[in-house]
Write a protein that holds these residues in place. Structure first.
Motif, mmCIF file in Angstrom:
data_model
loop_
_atom_site.group_PDB
_atom_site.id
_atom_site.type_symbol
_atom_site.label_atom_id
_atom_site.label_comp_id
_atom_site.label_asym_id
_atom_site.label_seq_id
_atom_site.Cartn_x
_atom_site.Cartn_y
_atom_site.Cartn_z
ATOM 1 N N ASP A 282 20.476 99.448 -67.686
ATOM 2 C CA ASP A 282 22.085 98.955 -67.999
ATOM 3 C C ASP A 282 22.049 97.437 -68.209
ATOM 4 N N LEU A 283 21.020 96.823 -67.909
ATOM 5 C CA LEU A 283 20.678 95.511 -68.061
ATOM 6 C C LEU A 283 20.357 94.709 -69.161
ATOM 7 N N PRO A 284 20.818 93.629 -69.458
ATOM 8 C CA PRO A 284 20.520 93.007 -70.925
ATOM 9 C C PRO A 284 18.976 92.750 -70.780
ATOM 10 N N PRO A 285 18.640 92.490 -72.151
ATOM 11 C CA PRO A 285 17.003 92.459 -72.545
ATOM 12 C C PRO A 285 16.414 91.365 -71.728
ATOM 13 N N VAL A 286 15.292 91.375 -71.478
ATOM 14 C CA VAL A 286 14.673 90.108 -70.560
ATOM 15 C C VAL A 286 14.037 89.113 -71.339
ATOM 16 N N GLN A 287 14.400 88.064 -71.214
ATOM 17 C CA GLN A 287 13.778 86.821 -72.259
ATOM 18 C C GLN A 287 12.434 86.579 -71.760
ATOM 19 N N ALA A 288 11.427 86.593 -72.794
ATOM 20 C CA ALA A 288 9.855 86.230 -72.549
ATOM 21 C C ALA A 288 9.579 85.585 -73.843
ATOM 22 N N LYS A 289 8.226 84.993 -73.985
ATOM 23 C CA LYS A 289 7.797 84.457 -74.934
ATOM 24 C C LYS A 289 6.621 84.983 -75.447
ATOM 25 N N THR A 290 6.233 84.557 -76.591
ATOM 26 C CA THR A 290 5.043 84.839 -77.287
ATOM 27 C C THR A 290 3.878 83.853 -76.813
ATOM 28 N N PRO A 291 2.438 84.050 -76.746
ATOM 29 C CA PRO A 291 1.695 83.005 -76.243
ATOM 30 C C PRO A 291 1.803 81.708 -77.276
ATOM 31 N N GLU A 292 2.514 81.968 -78.278
ATOM 32 C CA GLU A 292 2.857 80.541 -79.268
ATOM 33 C C GLU A 292 3.855 80.111 -78.686
ATOM 34 N N ASP A 293 4.610 80.518 -77.726
ATOM 35 C CA ASP A 293 5.897 79.816 -77.100
ATOM 36 C C ASP A 293 7.238 80.320 -77.952
ATOM 37 N N GLU A 294 7.042 81.271 -79.006
ATOM 38 C CA GLU A 294 8.223 81.840 -79.605
ATOM 39 C C GLU A 294 9.011 82.832 -78.604
ATOM 40 N N PRO A 295 10.475 82.516 -78.636
ATOM 41 C CA PRO A 295 10.911 83.647 -77.616
ATOM 42 C C PRO A 295 11.014 84.900 -78.122
ATOM 43 N N VAL A 296 10.881 85.883 -77.162
ATOM 44 C CA VAL A 296 11.019 87.297 -77.600
ATOM 45 C C VAL A 296 11.982 87.937 -76.591
ATOM 46 N N GLU A 297 12.615 88.957 -76.988
ATOM 47 C CA GLU A 297 13.583 90.134 -75.984
ATOM 48 C C GLU A 297 12.786 91.072 -75.914
ATOM 49 N N ILE A 298 12.795 91.581 -74.452
ATOM 50 C CA ILE A 298 11.880 92.637 -74.060
ATOM 51 C C ILE A 298 13.026 93.855 -73.603
ATOM 52 N N THR A 299 13.248 94.790 -74.515
ATOM 53 C CA THR A 299 14.227 95.783 -73.994
ATOM 54 C C THR A 299 13.449 96.904 -73.190
ATOM 55 N N CYS A 300 14.459 97.429 -72.401
ATOM 56 C CA CYS A 300 14.048 98.552 -71.485
ATOM 57 C C CYS A 300 13.766 99.853 -72.302
ATOM 58 N N ASP A 301 12.514 99.954 -72.929
ATOM 59 C CA ASP A 301 12.128 101.196 -73.678
ATOM 60 C C ASP A 301 10.821 101.522 -73.608
ATOM 61 N N ALA A 302 10.850 102.751 -73.162
ATOM 62 C CA ALA A 302 9.403 103.321 -72.948
ATOM 63 C C ALA A 302 8.391 103.364 -73.943
ATOM 64 N N ALA A 303 9.105 103.415 -75.173
ATOM 65 C CA ALA A 303 8.315 103.692 -76.592
ATOM 66 C C ALA A 303 7.652 102.357 -77.088
ATOM 67 N N LEU A 304 8.117 101.240 -76.402
ATOM 68 C CA LEU A 304 7.798 99.851 -76.876
ATOM 69 C C LEU A 304 6.427 99.499 -76.459
ATOM 70 N N PRO A 305 5.815 98.406 -76.819
ATOM 71 C CA PRO A 305 4.468 98.163 -76.129
ATOM 72 C C PRO A 305 4.599 97.597 -74.675
ATOM 73 N N VAL A 306 3.630 97.803 -73.892
ATOM 74 C CA VAL A 306 3.953 97.540 -72.403
ATOM 75 C C VAL A 306 4.053 96.113 -72.383
ATOM 76 N N ALA A 307 5.127 95.589 -71.146
ATOM 77 C CA ALA A 307 5.440 94.303 -70.967
ATOM 78 C C ALA A 307 5.643 94.494 -69.345
ATOM 79 N N GLY A 308 4.629 93.993 -68.250
ATOM 80 C CA GLY A 308 5.247 93.990 -66.913
ATOM 81 C C GLY A 308 4.844 92.930 -66.143
ATOM 82 N N LEU A 309 5.508 92.642 -64.911
ATOM 83 C CA LEU A 309 5.344 91.407 -64.031
ATOM 84 C C LEU A 309 4.600 91.897 -62.888
#
Ligand code: GDP
Ligand code: MG
Length: 677
Positions: A282-309
């Protein structure tokens, strides 16, 4: 089947003594009911509650406990009861999607729950509230609602209301379903009896104005419901849908009443958690960055590559258990993931879901889950675990600087060994705690965020390891800084291990404003100066800045400019330059009028008007300076700065000077000269 919409990641926010532990116990008890009822049907049910209860005492303190309520999976993220542990609060607020605020029906909204509530607003966390202890003398539901408005700026929406208070508290009215609910004391409240209000004229009369108010408030805060309200076309389901929308938008805070101790009102709260707090999807995508400092949005989707804190690590029999909030992707045993900020690959050897009384091994975890992972050996709190294909960095959890030291002296060698084991564990689990061996004295010096933080660590050492090392006086951590510019030149020329090492460096140190950190750069064209030697000079500088001439603590807020270097054919080496650079820094600092900086704390005291004078004068005797004075819900709020070195025991003194009426919150502001405030 993985259904992310059935997951609720929540935390319980409460002032100390509001009843958080008691409520959490009940939540875990009732959510296992289904499981146990199954056993009742098999005729195998016994009172197996007690031994498990003991085990639970341990797991409750783990970072996250999972339970099931109906179709829903609820992950209860542990939130600290004390706001002094700022980082702990932040780490839990980062990974939970919704929260339950617990208030005492007598005490109302206390300063500490106010602080955490406001922090959770900052993180945009939707909340519901539980007004607990309705069985206590003096319980006053309406006045807690009023305090929620004035102190928290919340817009409370009671969905259950208490029937009676103190001795006469009998149960709650569900305003949506229009039922009177009672909780059977014979089976610890497991049996909930529901009677339609229509059967009891007195209760119906009690509920009517509350229900009308609920519908009106909902209409004011949800346009779709407004239409249904005016055309009288609403149903219990459409009311619930509207409450959910308004809660997720943080326009309203649903409120439930009860008494955790008397086992009353908890199941409707559990229903409310599932009905009104958000699922990860239900929540908006989480804001993250690439190692090159480009912004990326992480959407809650089990089919995408892994991202965890990684938000917490625990050591358990030497194994590291990393608690991970998965924001995207799926994780299986045997998967390799990249700890992006460390550039290391680690293999997931086990995945667990932690329950109150057991751990459940999982084959796979998915976006939205909170799980414990074994195998992420290098991971620490704040790290990002991602797939190697899509490397991203989630915003880290700030590690705060330790500001206070305490020497621990073991009574004998055995105690020393146990102490080291305990400290290794606590330091791994708590990034704000450091420990160091003082070679000379054999003392272990621990550093942390404040007096209370170290008190809690000492208490745990005593309780969990059964040892009580002698302790010294707490000392504040210091920093040093130059107050004027100075230059120096140093030559290093020595034979080390049969080889001649030479280096010659001249440099300047100059002061920078507070908060600038350290800058080091070459003030000339380095094209002809080989990279390994350049690097050695910078390392030598950095090394020398770790230990200042006055106190041995690191330096901060200065600039080092390398003015020139001299090479000697065949004899110059990186080691020679490293040593020469360090010596040059030390010499320059001798002439740079180095000043000692101390931790300054931001202090907020809340007191009733009558105790304001004593609070301010006590603050003054501790070197504090008041910067701001305001009023909040009938309490005077004093804000200002004071040196930590003079605040030891302040909370105790403040309590006695104000007959216990003052609330105190402190946090580290900056290292600075105490004379400046
Ligand atoms: P926490 O500090 O928020 O975790 O609070 P606890 O759960 O430890 O409760 C603090 C005290 O309040 C304990 O003595 C509890 O027994 C008591 N308590 C908790 N809930 C209730 C309640 O609903 N009614 C009454 N009368 N006491 C309660
Ligand atoms: Mg507690």
């Amino acid at each position: 089947m993985h259904d992310v919409s059935a997951i609720r990641n929540i935390g319980v926010i409460a002032h100390i003594d509001a009843g958080k532990t008691t409520l959490t116990e009940r939540i875990l008890f009732y959510t296992r009911k289904i499981h146990r009822m199954g056993e009742v049907h098999n005729g195998t049910a016994t009172m197996d509650y007690l031994p498990e209860e003991q085990e639970r005492g341990i797991t409750i303190t783990s970072a996250c406990t999972t339970c099931e309520w109906g179709e829903h999976t609820i992950n209860v993220v542990d939130t600290p009861g004390h706001v002094d542990f700022t980082m702990e609060v932040e780490r839990s607020l980062r990974v939970l999607d919704g929260a339950v605020g617990v208030f005492c029906a007598v005490g109302g909204v206390e300063p500490q729950s106010e602080t955490v509530w406001r922090q959770s607003e900052h993180f945009g966390v939707p909340k519901i509230a539980f007004i607990n202890k309705m069985d206590r003398i003096g319980a006053d539901f309406a006045s807690v609602l009023a305090a929620m408005r004035t102190r928290l700026g919340a817009n409370p929406l009671p969905l259950t209301i208490p029937v009676g208070a103190a001795d006469s508290f009998r149960g709650v009215i569900d305003l949506v379903g229009q039922d009177f609910l009672t909780f059977d004391p014979e089976d610890q409240g497991q049996t909930v009896r529901s009677r339609p209000l229509a059967e009891d004229a007195a209760l119906a009369e009690l509920a009517a104005p509350w229900r009308e108010k609920m519908l009106e408030t909902l209409a004011e805060n949800d346009d779709a419901f407004m239409e249904e309200y005016f055309s009288a076309a609403f149903t219990p389901e459409s009311i619930q849908a509207a409450v959910r929308r308004a809660t997720l938008a943080r326009r309203l805070t649903p409120v439930f009443a009860g008494s955790a101790l008397k086992n009353a009102g908890v199941q409707p709260l559990l229903d409310g958690i599932c009905a009104y707090l958000p699922a990860p999807s239900d929540l908006p995508p989480v804001q993250a960055k690439t190692p090159e400092d480009e912004p990326v949005e992480i959407t809650c989707d089990a089919a995408l590559p892994v991202a965890g804190l990684v938000f917490k690590v625990l050591l358990e029999g030497g194994r590291k258990l990393a608690f991970v909030r998965l924001y995207a992707g799926s994780l299986k045993e045997g998967d390799t993931c990249r700890i992006v900020n460390r550039g290391a690959d680690e293999r997931v050897s086990r995945l667990y879901r932690m329950h109150a009384d057991r751990r459940e091994q999982l084959d796979e975890a998915h976006a939205g889950d909170i799980i414990a992972v074994v195998g992420l050996r290098c991971a620490a709190t704040g790290d990002t675990a991602a797939s190697r294909e899509r490397q991203v960095l989630l915003e880290s959890i700030d590690a705060y600087q330790p500001v206070i030291n305490l020497a621990l002296e073991p009574r004998n060698a055995d105690e020393g060994k146990i102490l080291d084991e305990a400290l290794l564990r606590y330091c791994t689990e708590d990034p704000t705690l450091r420990s160091e061996l003082d070679e000379g004295s054999g003392h272990r010096i621990i550093s942390g965020m404040g007096e209370l933080h170290l008190d809690v660590i000492l208490e745990r050492i005593r309780r969990e390891y059964g040892i009580s090392p002698r302790t010294g006086q707490p000392q504040v951590v210091k920093r040093e800084t130059p107050t004027r510019a100075a230059e120096a030149e140093a030559v290093f020329d020595r034979e080390l291990g049969k080889q001649q090492h030479h280096g010659q460096v001249s440099l300047r140190v100059s002061p920078l404003p507070r908060g600038s950190g350290i800058k080091a750069a070459f003030g000339f064209d380095t094209a002809l100066f080989p990279a390994p030697m350049r690097q050695a000079v910078l390392e030598g500088v950095d090394n020398a800045l770790q230990s200042g001439p006055q106190t041995g603590y690191p330096l901060q807020d200065l600039e080092v400019t390398i003015l020139s270097v001299q090479r000697k054919e065949g004899q110059s080496t990186p080691a020679g330059f490293h040593m020469a650079a360090g010596a040059a820094v030390r010499q320059a600092l001798e002439n740079a009028a180095v000043a000692v900086l101390e931790p300054l704390m931001f202090v907020e005291i809340s007191v009733p008007e009558s105790a304001l004078g004593s609070a301010i004068s006590l603050f003054g005797t501790r070197g504090g300076k008041v910067d701001n004075l305001e009023e909040r819900a009938g309490m005077k709020i004093v804000q200002g700065l004071a040196p930590l070195s003079r605040l030891f025991g302040f909370s105790t003194d403040l309590r006695s000077a104000t007959q216990g009426r003052a609330g105190l919150v402190m946090r580290f502001e900056r290292f600075d000269s105490p004379d400046l405030i």
